[in-house]
Each structure stands twice: as structure tokens, then as C-alpha cells.
Design a protein around this motif. Structure first.
Motif, mmCIF file in Angstrom:
data_model
loop_
_atom_site.group_PDB
_atom_site.id
_atom_site.type_symbol
_atom_site.label_atom_id
_atom_site.label_comp_id
_atom_site.label_asym_id
_atom_site.label_seq_id
_atom_site.Cartn_x
_atom_site.Cartn_y
_atom_site.Cartn_z
ATOM 1 N N ARG A 185 -4.698 -5.012 -5.076
ATOM 2 C CA ARG A 185 -3.911 -5.588 -6.172
ATOM 3 C C ARG A 185 -4.675 -5.459 -7.486
ATOM 4 N N GLY A 186 -5.997 -5.690 -7.454
ATOM 5 C CA GLY A 186 -6.807 -5.537 -8.661
ATOM 6 C C GLY A 186 -6.799 -4.101 -9.157
ATOM 7 N N PHE A 187 -6.933 -3.145 -8.231
ATOM 8 C CA PHE A 187 -6.884 -1.726 -8.617
ATOM 9 C C PHE A 187 -5.517 -1.389 -9.208
ATOM 10 N N LEU A 188 -4.458 -1.912 -8.607
ATOM 11 C CA LEU A 188 -3.108 -1.664 -9.115
ATOM 12 C C LEU A 188 -2.993 -2.145 -10.553
ATOM 13 N N HIS A 189 -3.470 -3.370 -10.828
ATOM 14 C CA HIS A 189 -3.375 -3.910 -12.179
ATOM 15 C C HIS A 189 -4.207 -3.083 -13.161
ATOM 16 N N ALA A 190 -5.424 -2.719 -12.750
ATOM 17 C CA ALA A 190 -6.341 -2.058 -13.683
ATOM 18 C C ALA A 190 -5.929 -0.633 -13.989
ATOM 19 N N VAL A 191 -5.551 0.121 -12.942
ATOM 20 C CA VAL A 191 -5.368 1.562 -13.097
ATOM 21 C C VAL A 191 -3.897 1.956 -13.167
ATOM 22 N N GLU A 250 3.304 -4.445 -6.653
ATOM 23 C CA GLU A 250 2.754 -5.712 -7.166
ATOM 24 C C GLU A 250 3.410 -6.901 -6.474
ATOM 25 N N LYS A 251 4.725 -6.858 -6.317
ATOM 26 C CA LYS A 251 5.428 -7.960 -5.641
ATOM 27 C C LYS A 251 4.997 -8.079 -4.188
ATOM 28 N N SER A 252 4.855 -6.950 -3.519
ATOM 29 C CA SER A 252 4.442 -6.979 -2.111
ATOM 30 C C SER A 252 3.026 -7.508 -1.969
ATOM 31 N N PHE A 253 2.129 -7.067 -2.843
ATOM 32 C CA PHE A 253 0.749 -7.550 -2.777
ATOM 33 C C PHE A 253 0.688 -9.057 -3.061
ATOM 34 N N ASP A 254 1.500 -9.521 -4.007
ATOM 35 C CA ASP A 254 1.531 -10.962 -4.278
ATOM 36 C C ASP A 254 1.956 -11.735 -3.030
ATOM 37 N N ALA A 255 3.029 -11.261 -2.378
ATOM 38 C CA ALA A 255 3.511 -11.944 -1.169
ATOM 39 C C ALA A 255 2.456 -11.920 -0.073
ATOM 40 N N ALA A 256 1.769 -10.798 0.071
ATOM 41 C CA ALA A 256 0.723 -10.685 1.105
ATOM 42 C C ALA A 256 -0.426 -11.633 0.806
ATOM 43 N N LEU A 257 -0.827 -11.687 -0.458
ATOM 44 C CA LEU A 257 -1.983 -12.501 -0.827
ATOM 45 C C LEU A 257 -1.713 -13.980 -0.609
ATOM 46 N N TRP A 258 -0.545 -14.446 -1.031
ATOM 47 C CA TRP A 258 -0.267 -15.887 -0.877
ATOM 48 C C TRP A 258 -0.125 -16.262 0.599
ATOM 49 N N ALA A 259 0.492 -15.405 1.386
ATOM 50 C CA ALA A 259 0.622 -15.697 2.819
ATOM 51 C C ALA A 259 -0.743 -15.691 3.499
ATOM 52 N N SER A 268 0.827 -1.203 0.000
ATOM 53 C CA SER A 268 0.000 0.000 0.000
ATOM 54 C C SER A 268 0.863 1.256 0.000
ATOM 55 N N LEU A 269 1.930 1.247 0.789
ATOM 56 C CA LEU A 269 2.842 2.388 0.823
ATOM 57 C C LEU A 269 3.554 2.558 -0.515
ATOM 58 N N GLU A 270 3.964 1.455 -1.119
ATOM 59 C CA GLU A 270 4.650 1.530 -2.412
ATOM 60 C C GLU A 270 3.700 2.016 -3.507
ATOM 61 N N MET A 271 2.458 1.572 -3.461
ATOM 62 C CA MET A 271 1.481 2.044 -4.454
ATOM 63 C C MET A 271 1.246 3.537 -4.285
ATOM 64 N N GLN A 272 1.154 3.972 -3.042
ATOM 65 C CA GLN A 272 0.972 5.404 -2.791
ATOM 66 C C GLN A 272 2.157 6.196 -3.327
ATOM 67 N N GLY A 273 3.356 5.637 -3.208
ATOM 68 C CA GLY A 273 4.552 6.334 -3.657
ATOM 69 C C GLY A 273 4.820 6.211 -5.141
ATOM 70 N N GLY A 274 3.967 5.500 -5.878
ATOM 71 C CA GLY A 274 4.123 5.405 -7.324
ATOM 72 C C GLY A 274 5.018 4.281 -7.801
ATOM 73 N N ASP A 275 5.503 3.425 -6.890
ATOM 74 C CA ASP A 275 6.358 2.306 -7.296
ATOM 75 C C ASP A 275 5.471 1.087 -7.524
ATOM 76 N N SER A 276 4.816 1.063 -8.678
ATOM 77 C CA SER A 276 3.809 0.037 -8.935
ATOM 78 C C SER A 276 4.410 -1.355 -9.043
ATOM 79 N N ALA A 277 5.607 -1.471 -9.626
ATOM 80 C CA ALA A 277 6.229 -2.790 -9.769
ATOM 81 C C ALA A 277 6.529 -3.396 -8.401
ATOM 82 N N ALA A 278 7.090 -2.590 -7.501
ATOM 83 C CA ALA A 278 7.373 -3.084 -6.153
ATOM 84 C C ALA A 278 6.082 -3.408 -5.424
#
Length: 985
Positions: free
Chosen positions: A568-574, A542-551, A530-540
Motif C-alpha cells: 500500500r505504501g509503494f502504491l501511494h508513493a509510486v 488502494e481500496k482492496s489494500f485498505d480492506a485487507a489492512l483493516w481486517a 496485488s493483482l489490481e496493482m499489477q494490472g494498473g488499476d491503482s484506485a481499485a
């Protein structure tokens, strides 16, 4: 100067000199503290009453009694550890440590000064047994808090407990405190200066006994590591002594006989003791030789001690009535005792939110010099006060319910864990307010509004279904502390302090043992993403959200899985512009979130993000439906008047606006602004965005005067807007409205001012508007420069199916026509139209209609009347297909058809279309709206036809048109109407 020997006590000698020579003027000091008198001595330390000159208060200072220790270095380390132990604890039943320092060879701890008695002196006076138990329960709360923080006292006894003048009980002397997971190995190397890890260092060898023998459990006597169960034994021994007048085990003149302790030979209480047998039974269990045979925790022991069936039956009504009382009033169980088993929890907010802290925050915010300081304080601080009061009420309520046996220990732990995280959020929010800078002040009220709701801590269904904490008590404590840290990181996310938030999350993830508990790992990765998305680092992100989701999925952590999937869905779409992937994942996202429908915050966020995902796929109807559901859900539960709720309501208005439903959008936008003013203040930065959209909506309703009236104060005070992007936005939109109102000079002025205010934010659309404004003014060079700048901003190659290119061709065609280059304009417009022949989406159909409308006007200007009518009829059919009946674009094409019919001499047709246009304009637009005036004038001409005189109704319509055109300073059109009226008297 020779180093003093260990038996020297420099401070003691200084005090002796002052006693022998009282006229000496120089006071004795410990660091910056002035010594007043000796308070007492213990086995390792001396305690002095001192005065803190800087903070103007009396304090207590503990310093090593070096003459009585064999190993000064070891003793210094112990005192340092005591300070660290106390500093880690913030609880009303534990003495507060202010500072640890060193002066010369002496280490000292400065702590709060308590006016009162030690517990043994207090118990020496006649007391009712309930008073004694109540006092010990308060002390037990202090031990309970220490155990939650991972600390063991290891020397609990009545002499290490104080009762102040107000009846508050405080545990002190944590000199032997140790982390519960600290093994007692061989002596360490001397600790490094300013070491922060003394609590995790062993200061004794295995087999070395520390503590007071009379209260010491057998495992501690044997030199084994102490635990929370060891403190429980000492607590029960001390309480037994104060209740029954003697120690629980026989003595042999030197100390307690260890064989009786091991055998459990507890001395029975006096035969006429008023103390109920249930209390003795509880103490007997707490005094069992084997730690495993004692209570599972201090919490469980305290519940048993407080359970008084007779008192509950007598006082249950009154007790429940006082459960929500705050402000220094304890919660009473029986009798007239001033010692409360459930003391008012507001003390747990000391230093977080109290009168002193509020004063400091006010001064800090005003010191920013921001003109909004007082407004923000008036809005934010009462809300903080309400939150703190509600937190206190809920903490008190949880204590009472647990004490009455109405809730299990597990549920009590879940509630208090939730409340502890909310307290951490409150503390971080107050800190953010107190540390605000002038340019960040707008975010503070929103941050308060984003405090996590407290009612979730009383949602028993959700608490019962929540992830259970780790079974290991030490790991449980660490996980809880990390969760409180993540709560602080969330506050930093809301206040735009991304780096501070990421630093905290990094520290959590660095604790490998703690994040081996996967639910915590999932929570940490969610916060990082969430912090990385707020800061505009979408690639990072995505990786963090993936790790959170699987855990989260692996451990069944439903809330985290649901929220992560939504974000994660909003990140991918927008953000990553991968709408197809987000839409494909939407059934999975929906399934996860349906499991948390009871959580209003999570589910409304899902609905909002799902709407955004549908928008990315151009499904505006579904997006609107989901967004309206989010608003309805929040309103139903009283959470619309929050920053999140206002944003969701505003989104609903935006969707209506973008779909051309300006009338439906208008009351929604007005309501969002009213709520924003009420909750966030009229001067907050986001209000500029709200005002800009409202102004655009006024313009779309044919109300340019109202639109500019909204924007005029904003543009006039443009330098007062902290955000450069918002300055640009306000100026640029003012220019767009002026251009739509045919004031090209004003439009160019404001658009160019917007570009100067924020060149980095001057986007493609604004360049198109500037291209048109300069063309209307006849400045071909400036028009070409804007044309080139617009194309340069589009990073990808443009083709006919790119909506950017279609918008560009439409704007370029209009600009060329304004320069008199009508053939070139038609060529550009026909090219754009060709790309939309097969369009089926509503937005594409509207764009095709706009291009056809412009083509019809330009061909009519060239006298190509049949082609003009074909284009205009196509535009009308498209508009009628996708727009609401009173949309002004439908009126625009009818006015163009009416004027074309006049050009062809078809007066009946002209009258029909002009009347329809005037009807639509008149229903929603301002009375002097220029297109309405033109429609009325066209109706007058159509009604008159070729006659020399005009019917009264036609003259009246023309007079209305003339009045409006004069008001709008349309000189050329005023002359045309005046000329017509003169001809048709």
C-alpha cells in the motif's frame, strides 16, 4: 421406443446375450468404454472391468443396478454424488474417479482399476496384527482426507477398501458420501442436468437409515446426520473385526444388538491375542455411543494407533534416517511390513508433478514453437523437480514427527495446511507452464522461481504464532480450500494472468460464510489488491489494500498486515504519486514489518518497498541503505538467486548509477545479469532491460565501444524481442549512446527505429534525444517537430521548478547551439539555471552543474570568456560537491576549463585542468575515448605554450590523441592534431 421399466438392466442383458452368442463381433460398451467382464455387485451398483480405447488403459466402471432399486432417479443421483465426492478428493488412499457420464438411462462412474483384494478378503488370510493396523491406517488416511474436504463416507467397511498388488490401500464406494454441513431434509426435486451441487442436496429424509448395520454408529441407526465421528465408529468396528476375528458387539442373528452398542458393551478381545491393549483401548474409545466421546478426529485416532513405544525405541534411528526418503519407499515403523503408516507423500503429487505430467508439459512448451522452449524447459523443470522432492520430504517428515508424538496435532495441522497451499502453488505453476503461449514463455522460469518457499512450513516459531484456523471443522475445511485457491491466484499474478487471478479471488470473497472468518478476508483482499496493482488499476488496488489492512489489524494477522502495508505504501508513493502520504505512513509500515523480521520474504520485500518510498521523497541515501539491507538479508539466507533477489540486487545497482557512482554500480549490475543468466536464462525478456542499463553504465564510464558491443546483438535481433517496449528501449538507448559518442546520424537512425517499433512507448526523454540528433545533422524542421512532440507528451502545465522543463530547456539549448543559434541557446540555458539557484538536493545540484557546463562552453564559443569561466567554475564546484572523484562529469568540466585557459593563453592553468581531466578519463574510460584524446591534446598544447617545438612528453600525448581520434573517425580533429604536430616538430 418405450422407456425401460426400472427393473430392466440393459447392460446386464447385453452381457447375457454376449455370453449366449460368443461369436457376436460387436463389443458391449458403456459410453466410450469397452466392457471386459463383470467384477462385482453391490446393493445399488454393478462394477465392470472396461477398456478405455482413447487412453489405452484398463479401468473400472460402476453402473446402477436398476433392477434392485425402488427409485431409479434417486439412485442415479446417488451415483452422480459418489462421482462428485471422489472427484473432489485427490489422495493416494482414495480411488481416483476419472469421469461421470450417462448412456441412455444409465449413469456410470469411470474410475481407476485396482488389481488386488478387498480388505475383508485380505484380512481373511493369516496376517500379523501390525500389518493389519498399518493397512487400516492407510485407509484412515483416505477418510482423513475426505473429512478435510468436508465429506463423510457413511458406509465404511472392509468390503469398501481395496489393497493393490503393491500394498497400497484405497478407499472406494463413496456412494453415500455427503458434505458434513449438509442437512438431511425432505427428498429434493429431480436434479437438473449436469448439476454440480449434488453433494449439497439431501437424498434421504430425516430418520431414513443408510449404510451397513454391522458397522453403523448409533446416531446413523437413529436416522440422524452422519459426521466424521460416524466414519470413525465404522472404521473402528471394521478394524476390530479384522484384528480379533469378529464384530465388537453381540449379534442376535439378524444384526448387531443396538442396546449393546448404546451401552458400550464391547466384546473383550481373545485372551491370547497378540494385539497390544493400547490398540484395544483406542478402538473402544472410537466405538463410544456418543460422538463427542470418540476421538476429536481421524488424525488423532491414527496417531494413537501408530504409536508403538517398543518399536520406536528399537527403530528410532533407522526411522529418522528414512524420514526424507522419496520415490516409492514408505516410512516404516516396525517389523517387515510392506504397508507403511506414513506412505511416501510423493503419491500426493500424482497428476501435479510426476513423470507423465512432466512429459505432457515438455510437449506443450515445445509445441509453442518458441525458440526459447528448450532453454526454459532446461531451467524450469529441474527446479520444479527439486521443489516437488523437497515438498515430499517435508510432508514425510511432518507425518513421522507427528506419528512419533514429537509434534502436537495443532502444529501438524498447521504444517500440512501450509504444505497444501504450497502444493496448490506448484499445481498452478505447472499448469501455467503447460498452457504457455509463445509470447508468455519468458515468464515461466520466473514463475517457478517465485514459488513460495517451503522452509516456512517448517518454521515452528512462525507456525505457532500463525493465525489459528477456525474452530468449526467444516469452516476450517472451506477456509483451507480457499487459501489453496488464493495460492493459485498468486501464481496467476506472477505469470501475468491478472483476470484469472481476480476471478479466483472473486469466488473466494463471494463465500460470505467463509470470509466472515476475517483472516481469510484479509488474505483475499491482499491478493486482489496485488493483482489490481499489477494490472494498473491503482484506485481499485488502494481500496482492496485498505480492506485487507483493516481486517488484518482487527484480527492480529501479522504477516498480512505487514505485507499489505508495504504494498500500500509503494502504491501511494509510486503508482499514485503521493510520496508525502507514503512517507507519513512509513513509521507505521516499519512497525508492522518489524514483527515479521523472521520471514525473509516479507521483510526483504518491506525493505525494498521502503527504499522505493524514500526514493519518491528524493532521499537516495536512505533508499540505498534499505535496498542494500534487503539484498544482504536474502543473500544471508540463500535467497538472492531468485527473481525477487535479482530484482533487488539490480535496484541497488540502479541507485548507485542514478547517483553518479558508476564504478560502484558496475560490478553490481554485472552480478545481477550473471545471476539472471544462471537462473532465468540468457534469452529471457528482462535481460534486455538489464543489458540496456549496463550499456548506459558503460557509456557513463567512458566506454561507448563496450556499451554498443552489449547492445549490438540485441539490436541486431530486435525482432526476436517479444516485448515491443523492450524493442523500443534497446533501439532508443543505442541511439542515446551513439549521440553521446557524437555519431548523430546513427543516433537518429536508431531513435527513429525505436519510435516506429513502439510509438506508444516513445517517451519524453527519447524525443529530447531525437531533437538533439536532428539538430546536429542540421535538420531544423525535424528538430522543431521533436521539440513539439516532447512538449505534447507532458500532460501538466510546465513551470521552471518542474524537472521535466529543466531537462527540456537543457536539451533545447544544446540543440539550438548545434544549429548555430548560440544566443537562443544561452537564453534557454540561463532560464533553466535560474530555477535551480537555491537547489540543495544532489540530483538538482547535478542538473544545475550540467546547465552551467553547457553555458560555459557556449559563452566561450562567443568569446565571452569571463562569463564562461564563472559558469564553468560554478559547474566544477557543484560537481565536486555531489560526485565521486572519478566521475567523468568532473573530468568534463575540467577539460572545458583547460580549453578555456588555452583560449585565454593561460598555459599553466590549462595544463593543470587538462592533466586532471586526463587522469580521471584514463582511470576508467576506454583508451580511445574521444574526451580523453582531447584532454591529452590540450595537455600537449598547454605544455608547449607558444614555443615552436614540443617537449617529448607533449608530442607523445599528442600522438596518443591522434591515434584515438583516428580510431573514432574524428576527421576534423585528426586534421587539427596533425597540423599541430607538423608545426611543433
Amino acid at each position: 421406443m418405450a422407456r425401460p421399466e426400472p427393473q430392466d438392466d440393459p447392460l446386464g442383458k447385453a452381457l447375457m446375450r454376449r455370453a449366449l452368442f460368443p461369436r457376436r463381433n460387436q463389443p458391449v460398451r458403456i459410453g466410450r468404454y469397452t466392457v471386459l467382464k463383470l467384477l462385482g455387485e453391490g446393493g445399488m451398483g454393478v462394477v465392470y472391468a472396461c477398456f478405455d480405447d482413447q487412453l489405452d488403459r484398463k479401468i473400472a466402471v460402476k453402473i446402477l443396478h436398476l433392477a434392485r432399486v425402488r427409485d431409479p432417479e434417486l439412485s442415479r443421483a446417488r451415483l452422480m454424488r459418489e462421482a462428485q465426492a471422489m472427484a473432489r478428493l485427490s489422495h493416494p488412499n482414495i480411488v481416483t474417479a476419472f469421469e461421470v457420464g450417462q448412456t441412455g438411462e444409465q449413469v456410470y462412474v469411470a474410475m481407476e482399476f485396482i488389481r488386488g483384494l478387498t480388505l475383508d478378503a485380505w484380512c481373511a488370510q493369516p496376517r500379523k496384527w501390525r500389518e493389519v493396523v498399518a493397512a487400516f491406517v492407510q485407509a484412515g488416511r483416505g477418510l482423513e482426507a475426505a473429512h478435510r474436504a468436508g465429506l463423510v463416507h457413511r458406509d465404511f467397511k472392509p468390503q469398501n477398501v481395496m489393497i493393490d498388488e503393491d500394498g497400497r490401500v484405497k478407499v472406494l464406494d463413496f456412494g453415500l458420501a455427503r458434505g458434513q454441513d449438509s442437512a438431511e431434509e425432505a427428498p429434493p426435486e429431480p436434479p437438473p442436468e449436469n448439476s454440480g451441487a449434488l453433494l449439497q442436496r439431501a437424498l434421504t429424509r430425516t430418520g431414513v437409515m443408510l449404510g451397513t448395520p454391522a458397522y453403523m454408529p448409533p446416531e446413523q441407526r437413529a436416522g440422524l446426520p452422519a459426521s466424521a465421528a460416524s466414519d470413525q465408529f465404522s472404521f473402528c468396528a471394521a478394524l476390530y473385526q479384522c484384528l480379533y476375528g469378529g464384530l465388537p458387539f453381540a449379534t442376535d442373528g439378524f444384526g448387531v444388538r443396538i442396546e449393546d452398542v448404546l451401552a458400550g458393551n464391547i466384546i473383550p478381545p481373545p485372551s491370547r491375542s497378540p494385539v497390544p491393549s493400547r490398540v484395544f483401548k483406542a478402538l473402544r474409545r472410537g466405538l463410544m455411543a456418543a460422538p463427542a466421546d470418540r476421538f476429536a478426529s481421524m488424525t488423532e485416532l491414527l496417531v494413537v494407533l501408530q504409536r508403538d513405544p517398543a518399536a520406536i525405541y528399537r527403530r528410532v534411528g533407522a526411522l529418522l534416517g528414512t524420514a526424507a526418503v522419496a520415490g516409492g519407499v514408505g516410512i516404516y515403523f516396525a517389523g517387515g511390513s510392506t504397508l507403511a503408516p506414513c506412505p511416501d507423500a510423493h503419491a500426493e503429487l500424482a497428476g501435479i508433478w510426476d513423470e507423465d505430467r512432466a512429459g505432457v508439459v515438455r510437449e506443450a512448451v515445445r509445441a509453442t514453437g518458441s525458440p526459447r522452449a528448450d532453454e526454459v524447459l532446461d531451467l524450469a523443470l529441474p527446479e520444479v523437480e527439486r521443489y516437488a522432492d523437497e515438498w515430499t520430504r517435508m510432508r514425510n517428515e511432518a507425518c513421522v514427527a507427528h506419528a512419533l508424538g514429537q509434534q502436537s496435532a495443532q502444529l501438524f495441522d498447521q504444517r500440512t495446511s501450509c504444505l497444501d497451499q504450497r502444493r496448490a502453488s506448484l499445481a498452478a505453476t505447472v499448469d501455467a507452464i503447460g498452457a504457455a503461449e509463445a509470447e508468455k514463455i519468458d515468464e515461466l522460469r520466473a514463475a517457478v522461481g517465485r514459488l513460495p518457499p517451503l522452509d516456512s512450513c517448517a518454521d515452528f516459531t512462525a507456525l505457532t504464532a500463525a493465525m489459528p484456523p477456525p474452530s468449526d471443522p467444516l469452516l476450517r475445511v472451506r477456509v483451507q480450500k480457499h487459501r489453496e485457491a488464493l495460492a493459485r491466484a498468486q501464481v496467476y499474478e506472477h505469470t501475468g494472468q491478472k483476470d484469472r487471478g481476480l476471478e479466483i479471488v472473486g469466488e473466494v470473497l463471494a463465500d460470505a460464510e467463509a470470509v466472515a472468518y476475517e483472516p481469510l478476508q484479509a488474505e483475499a483482499y491482499l491478493r486482489r489488491g496485488s493483482l489490481e496493482m499489477q494490472g494498473g488499476d491503482s484506485a481499485a488496488a488502494e481500496k482492496s489494500f485498505d480492506a485487507a489492512l483493516w481486517a488484518a489489524l482487527a484480527t492480529g494477522h501479522g504477516p498480512v498486515a505487514a505485507q499489505t502495508s508495504s504494498r500500500r505504501g509503494f502504491l501511494h508513493a509510486v503508482r499514485l504519486q503521493r510520496p508525502a502520504q507514503a512517507l507519513a505512513d512509513l513509521p507505521f509500515i516499519t512497525a508492522l514489518n518489524r514483527r515479521v523480521q523472521h520471514d525473509v520474504e516479507l521483510y526483504s520485500e518491506y525493505l525494498n518497498y521502503a527504499g522505493a518510498i524514500h526514493l519518491s521523497g528524493d532521499d537516495w541515501a536512505e533508499a540505498l541503505k534499505l535496498s542494500e539491507q534487503a539484498v544482504a538479508l536474502r543473500e544471508q539466507h540463500g535467497r538472492l538467486a531468485t527473481p525477487q533477489g535479482i530484482g533487488m540486487l539490480f535496484n541497488v545497482g540502479l541507485i548507485h548509477r542514478e547517483e553518479g557512482r558508476y564504478e560502484q554500480a558496475h560490478p553490481i549490475l554485472l552480478r545481477a545479469i550473471a545471476l539472471s543468466d544462471e537462473i532465468l536464462g540468457r534469452q529471457q525478456a528482462e535481460r534486455t532491460l538489464f543489458e540496456v542499463v549496463l550499456a548506459l553504465n558503460y557509456q557513463n564510464l567512458g566506454r561507448p565501444r563496450a556499451a554498443l558491443e552489449v547492445l549490438r546483438p540485441v539490436v541486431r535481433d530486435i525482432d526476436g524481442i517479444a516485448s515491443k517496449e523492450y524493442r523500443k528501449l534497446a533501439l532508443a538507448v543505442a541511439g542515446m549512446i551513439e549521440l553521446a559518442d557524437e555519431d548523430a546520424a546513427a543516433a537518429r537512425r536508431d531513435l527513429e527505429a525505436a519510435r516506429r517499433a513502439s510509438p506508444e512507448h516513445f517517451n519524453f526523454l527519447y524525443w529530447l534525444e531525437l531533437m538533439r540528433a536532428t539538430a546536429i545533422e542540421g535538420d531544423a524542421a525535424a528538430m522543431q517537430a521533436a521539440h513539439d512532440a516532447a512538449l505534447a507528451l507532458v500532460a501538466r502545465p510546465l513551470d521552471l521548478h518542474d524537472f521535466y522543463y529543466q531537462d527540456f530547456l537543457l536539451a533545447h539549448g544544446r540543440a539550438l547551439a548545434s544549429l548555430g543559434r548560440t544566443r537562443e541557446a544561452i537564453e534557454a540555458l540561463e532560464t533553466a539555471k535560474g530555477a535551480l539557484v537555491e537547489a540543495t538536493a544532489a540530483r538538482d545540484i547535478r542538473r544545475r552543474a550540467a546547465i552551467a557546463l553547457e553555458l560555459g562552453k557556449r559563452r566561450a564559443r562567443l568569446g565571452e570568456l569571463d562569463l564562461a569561466e564563472q559558469a564553468l567554475q560554478a559547474a566544477r564546484q557543484d560537481y565536486d560537491q555531489v560526485l565521486s572523484p572519478r566521475n567523468l562529469e568532473r573530468a568534463d568540466v575540467r577539460l572545458a576549463l583547460g580549453e578555456l585557459a588555452l583560449q585565454r593563453g593561460n598555459f599553466a592553468t590549462a595544463s593543470h585542468w587538462s592533466a586532471e581531466a586526463a587522469s580521471i578519463y584514463g582511470a576508467v574510460a576506454e583508451p580511445d575515448y574521444t574526451p580523453l584524446a582531447r584532454a591529452r591534446f590540450a595537455s600537449a598544447r598547454a605544455a608547449t605554450g607558444t614555443a615552436d617545438s614540443a617537449p617529448p612528453a607533449a608530442r607523445e600525448a599528442a600522438e596518443q590523441a591522434l591515434s584515438a581520434l583516428r580510431a573514432r573517425s574524428r576527421a576534423d580533429e585528426v586534421r587539427a592534431v596533425e597540423s599541430w604536430l607538423a608545426e611543433h616538430r
